[in-house]
Scaffold this motif. Structure first.
Motif, PDB file in Angstrom:
ATOM      1  N   GLY A  18      -1.633  -5.486  15.257  1.00  0.00           N
ATOM      2  CA  GLY A  18      -2.627  -6.198  14.484  1.00  0.00           C
ATOM      3  C   GLY A  18      -2.924  -5.497  13.165  1.00  0.00           C
ATOM      4  N   ALA A  19      -3.006  -4.166  13.196  1.00  0.00           N
ATOM      5  CA  ALA A  19      -3.224  -3.407  11.960  1.00  0.00           C
ATOM      6  C   ALA A  19      -2.087  -3.643  10.972  1.00  0.00           C
ATOM      7  CB  ALA A  19      -3.345  -1.918  12.283  1.00  0.00           C
ATOM      8  N   ASP A  20      -0.859  -3.581  11.466  1.00  0.00           N
ATOM      9  CA  ASP A  20       0.309  -3.775  10.608  1.00  0.00           C
ATOM     10  C   ASP A  20       0.316  -5.180  10.006  1.00  0.00           C
ATOM     11  OD1 ASP A  20       2.839  -2.684   9.596  1.00  0.00           O
ATOM     12  OD2 ASP A  20       3.793  -4.181  10.877  1.00  0.00           O
ATOM     13  N   GLN A  21       0.062  -6.202  10.849  1.00  0.00           N
ATOM     14  CA  GLN A  21       0.107  -7.579  10.382  1.00  0.00           C
ATOM     15  C   GLN A  21      -1.064  -7.924   9.471  1.00  0.00           C
ATOM     16  OE1 GLN A  21       2.685  -9.964  11.045  1.00  0.00           O
ATOM     17  NE2 GLN A  21       3.604  -7.963  11.468  1.00  0.00           N
ATOM     18  N   LEU A  22      -2.236  -7.366   9.732  1.00  0.00           N
ATOM     19  CA  LEU A  22      -3.380  -7.594   8.844  1.00  0.00           C
ATOM     20  C   LEU A  22      -3.097  -7.034   7.446  1.00  0.00           C
ATOM     21  CD1 LEU A  22      -6.348  -6.825  11.244  1.00  0.00           C
ATOM     22  CD2 LEU A  22      -6.069  -8.958   9.942  1.00  0.00           C
ATOM     23  N   ALA A  23      -2.549  -5.816   7.409  1.00  0.00           N
ATOM     24  CA  ALA A  23      -2.212  -5.227   6.114  1.00  0.00           C
ATOM     25  C   ALA A  23      -1.109  -6.020   5.424  1.00  0.00           C
ATOM     26  CB  ALA A  23      -1.779  -3.773   6.307  1.00  0.00           C
ATOM     27  N   LEU A  24      -0.127  -6.469   6.201  1.00  0.00           N
ATOM     28  CA  LEU A  24       0.977  -7.242   5.633  1.00  0.00           C
ATOM     29  C   LEU A  24       0.478  -8.558   5.042  1.00  0.00           C
ATOM     30  CD1 LEU A  24       4.078  -7.145   5.347  1.00  0.00           C
ATOM     31  CD2 LEU A  24       4.224  -8.401   7.499  1.00  0.00           C
ATOM     32  N   ALA A  25      -0.530  -9.155   5.673  1.00  0.00           N
ATOM     33  CA  ALA A  25      -1.106 -10.387   5.135  1.00  0.00           C
ATOM     34  C   ALA A  25      -2.042 -10.110   3.971  1.00  0.00           C
ATOM     35  CB  ALA A  25      -1.856 -11.126   6.251  1.00  0.00           C
ATOM     36  N   ALA A  26      -2.742  -8.974   4.017  1.00  0.00           N
ATOM     37  CA  ALA A  26      -3.736  -8.686   2.978  1.00  0.00           C
ATOM     38  C   ALA A  26      -3.099  -8.263   1.659  1.00  0.00           C
ATOM     39  CB  ALA A  26      -4.693  -7.594   3.469  1.00  0.00           C
ATOM     40  N   LEU A  27      -2.011  -7.515   1.709  1.00  0.00           N
ATOM     41  CA  LEU A  27      -1.426  -6.988   0.468  1.00  0.00           C
ATOM     42  C   LEU A  27      -1.021  -8.090  -0.517  1.00  0.00           C
ATOM     43  CD1 LEU A  27       0.641  -3.945   1.806  1.00  0.00           C
ATOM     44  CD2 LEU A  27      -1.406  -3.892   0.379  1.00  0.00           C
ATOM     45  N   PRO A  28      -0.303  -9.151  -0.088  1.00  0.00           N
ATOM     46  CA  PRO A  28       0.013 -10.212  -1.053  1.00  0.00           C
ATOM     47  C   PRO A  28      -1.225 -10.928  -1.582  1.00  0.00           C
ATOM     48  CG  PRO A  28       1.418 -10.374   0.892  1.00  0.00           C
ATOM     49  CD  PRO A  28       0.340  -9.383   1.212  1.00  0.00           C
ATOM     50  N   LEU A  29      -2.250 -11.071  -0.735  1.00  0.00           N
ATOM     51  CA  LEU A  29      -3.481 -11.717  -1.189  1.00  0.00           C
ATOM     52  C   LEU A  29      -4.181 -10.870  -2.242  1.00  0.00           C
ATOM     53  CD1 LEU A  29      -4.787 -12.963   2.270  1.00  0.00           C
ATOM     54  CD2 LEU A  29      -3.917 -14.396   0.404  1.00  0.00           C
ATOM     55  N   ILE A  30      -4.211  -9.556  -2.021  1.00  0.00           N
ATOM     56  CA  ILE A  30      -4.821  -8.660  -3.013  1.00  0.00           C
ATOM     57  C   ILE A  30      -4.037  -8.722  -4.327  1.00  0.00           C
ATOM     58  CG2 ILE A  30      -5.250  -6.231  -3.569  1.00  0.00           C
ATOM     59  CD1 ILE A  30      -5.750  -5.823  -0.542  1.00  0.00           C
ATOM     60  N   ALA A  31      -2.700  -8.672  -4.205  1.00  0.00           N
ATOM     61  CA  ALA A  31      -1.864  -8.698  -5.410  1.00  0.00           C
ATOM     62  C   ALA A  31      -2.079  -9.982  -6.202  1.00  0.00           C
ATOM     63  CB  ALA A  31      -0.391  -8.565  -5.010  1.00  0.00           C
ATOM     64  N   THR A  32      -2.181 -11.108  -5.514  1.00  0.00           N
ATOM     65  CA  THR A  32      -2.294 -12.406  -6.188  1.00  0.00           C
ATOM     66  C   THR A  32      -3.703 -12.671  -6.693  1.00  0.00           C
ATOM     67  OG1 THR A  32      -0.547 -13.269  -4.755  1.00  0.00           O
ATOM     68  CG2 THR A  32      -1.895 -14.880  -5.931  1.00  0.00           C
ATOM     69  N   LEU A  33      -4.700 -12.458  -5.832  1.00  0.00           N
ATOM     70  CA  LEU A  33      -6.071 -12.849  -6.166  1.00  0.00           C
ATOM     71  C   LEU A  33      -6.828 -11.792  -6.959  1.00  0.00           C
ATOM     72  CD1 LEU A  33      -7.059 -14.469  -2.735  1.00  0.00           C
ATOM     73  CD2 LEU A  33      -6.246 -15.620  -4.809  1.00  0.00           C
ATOM     74  N   SER A  34      -6.589 -10.515  -6.645  1.00  0.00           N
ATOM     75  CA  SER A  34      -7.351  -9.451  -7.303  1.00  0.00           C
ATOM     76  C   SER A  34      -6.617  -8.870  -8.513  1.00  0.00           C
ATOM     77  CB  SER A  34      -7.663  -8.334  -6.304  1.00  0.00           C
ATOM     78  OG  SER A  34      -8.426  -8.817  -5.227  1.00  0.00           O
ATOM     79  N   LEU A  35      -5.299  -8.734  -8.403  1.00  0.00           N
ATOM     80  CA  LEU A  35      -4.533  -8.114  -9.486  1.00  0.00           C
ATOM     81  C   LEU A  35      -3.867  -9.134 -10.397  1.00  0.00           C
ATOM     82  CD1 LEU A  35      -2.810  -5.251  -7.425  1.00  0.00           C
ATOM     83  CD2 LEU A  35      -4.935  -5.158  -8.751  1.00  0.00           C
ATOM     84  N   GLY A  36      -3.870 -10.405 -10.002  1.00  0.00           N
ATOM     85  CA  GLY A  36      -3.212 -11.435 -10.802  1.00  0.00           C
ATOM     86  C   GLY A  36      -1.722 -11.219 -10.919  1.00  0.00           C
ATOM     87  N   ALA A  37      -1.121 -10.639  -9.902  1.00  0.00           N
ATOM     88  CA  ALA A  37       0.295 -10.284  -9.948  1.00  0.00           C
ATOM     89  C   ALA A  37       1.172 -11.479  -9.601  1.00  0.00           C
ATOM     90  CB  ALA A  37       0.570  -9.137  -8.980  1.00  0.00           C
ATOM     91  N   GLY A  38       2.425 -11.391 -10.021  1.00  0.00           N
ATOM     92  CA  GLY A  38       3.415 -12.399  -9.688  1.00  0.00           C
ATOM     93  C   GLY A  38       4.219 -11.985  -8.478  1.00  0.00           C
TER      94      GLY A  38
END
Length: 410
Positions: A18-38
């Protein structure tokens, strides 16, 4: 192992995954929503976390064979908590965020290898399939829950909160690990260097016919599966004409298949010979791909993904139990690590080839590539000593096989 202790390791494994999958799901969301990354930065963050399975597995496997596996399990949980916890304040710094994700995933890798190596010392040999099914059920449920939880948090403006939950899950795993019964102490012997220790595990896999067949089947299947995953979304949204919600529903059948397979595995392992259970993973995968190729649509895509979850989950439980039964206790960590690296190494290759073939020759060609991978996996089982197996080999049978192997080698 007492009933309460029997539930601890599955809970630990579920928390780790669960820790691994939560981080795996959170990282793209952070990159897209918080960092405005492509896509580039998003992919790099996901890759940084995934690289732990390639770079850390072999040394972690050596550690699992040299130290108290319960302590390694607890240490891995703490490292996961530390890495994902550090990622929270570093969410605005992509490079450090990727490094923190790698650190957290490294803890998960070490703890996961310790879990599989520890299990045979906690349960009797005949109980291995049921015990492994409980572990895999925890993994499947964590996979199903992680992405929706991270998505809900992101819609509320808290994409980083998924990392906080991941850190908490790692901490829970570490605390539960200390409450496991102490395993039997491994015999102390002269310990080779890291390279020699890893080579010893690899030689054992290559020399043991059952393990060699498992490795070949797993490599072929994962290459096919990731070739399919590279084109599944474009296929659903393009030629199949599905909208995003319907495509997600069809592809989500994979997670449902995983859960159903984990629930059914203990019963099926007592009803069918072991060889038939091992054939079911690639066999049902071939059946699902055949349905998708012959009549592409929402129903066959969902059926295919469901069978790709259900059958291979039966395979996963059976092959893990068999691997634990035929591997000496002192080699369990390294053998698991060698298998892990082989499988995770072929996954990006399968995805790259699948995407390249789809680009050059069209989506149907990539689907046929996936079918080829599943078909080769089925042949690897059917033409090997795995297929005739009726049950897990006894210790006496394994001693006899080992003596025959040594005589043949000499």
């Amino acid at each position: 192992m007492s009933p309460p202790d029997r539930l601890k390791l599955p809970l630990i494994f579920a928390a780790l995954h669960g820790a691994d999958q939560l981080a795996l799901a959170a990282l793209p969301l952070i990159a897209t929503l918080s960092l405005g990354a492509g896509p580039g930065l998003t992919g790099a963050l996901v890759a940084a976390q995934g690289m732990a399975w390639l770079l850390v597995a072999l040394p972690a496997g050596v550690l699992a064979d040299r130290m108290d596996r319960r302590r390694l399990l607890a240490a891995g949980g703490l490292l996961a908590a530390l890495g994902f916890g550090l990622a929270l304040p570093l969410a605005g710094q992509p490079v450090l965020l990727g490094l923190a994700g790698f650190l957290g995933a490294s803890g998960v890798v070490a703890a996961a290898l310790a879990s599989f190596a520890l299990l045979p010392s906690l349960v009797e040999r005949p109980a291995l399939p049921a015990a492994n099914a409980r572990l895999e059920l925890g993994r499947a449920l964590a996979t199903l829950a992680a992405a929706p939880i991270a998505g809900i948090l992101a819609t509320r403006g808290l994409p980083q909160a998924g990392l906080g939950l991941a850190a908490l899950a790692g901490l829970v795993a570490a605390l539960l690990a200390w409450r496991l019964p102490a395993p039997t102490a491994l015999p102390r012997a002269t310990q080779p260097g890291l390279g020699a220790a890893v080579a010893e595990g690899a030689r054992f896999v290559l020399a043991q016919p059952l393990l060699r067949a498992i490795a070949l089947a797993a490599i072929a299947w994962n290459a096919g599966f990731f070739a399919l995953m590279a084109v599944a979304v474009p296929l659903a949204l393009g030629p199949l004409g599905l909208d995003a919600a319907t495509a997600g529903l069809a592809l989500g059948a994979y997670g449902a298949g995983l859960v159903l397979g984990a629930l059914a595995a203990p019963r099926i392992s007592t009803m069918l010979p072991l060889g038939q259970v091992l054939l079911s993973g690639p066999g049902l995968s071939v059946l699902g791909m055949a349905a998708l190729l012959l009549a592409p649509g929402f129903v066959t895509l969902a059926l295919c993904m469901g069978l790709l979850g259900f059958g291979p989950m039966l395979w996963q439980v059976a092959q893990t139990s068999l691997r634990q039964a035929v591997t000496p206790m002192a080699l369990l960590g390294r053998v698991g690590a060698v298998m892990q690296v082989a499988v995770f190494g072929v996954r990006p290759l399968g995805a790259l080839i699948g995407g390249g073939i789809a680009t050059g020759f069209g989506l149907p060609a990539a689907l046929w590539l996936a079918m080829l991978g599943f078909g080769l996996s089925l042949l690897a089982v059917a033409l090997s000593p795995l297929a005739p197996l009726r049950a897990l080999p006894s210790l006496d049978q394994m001693r006899g096989l080992d003596q025959n192997r040594r005589r043949s080698a000499s």
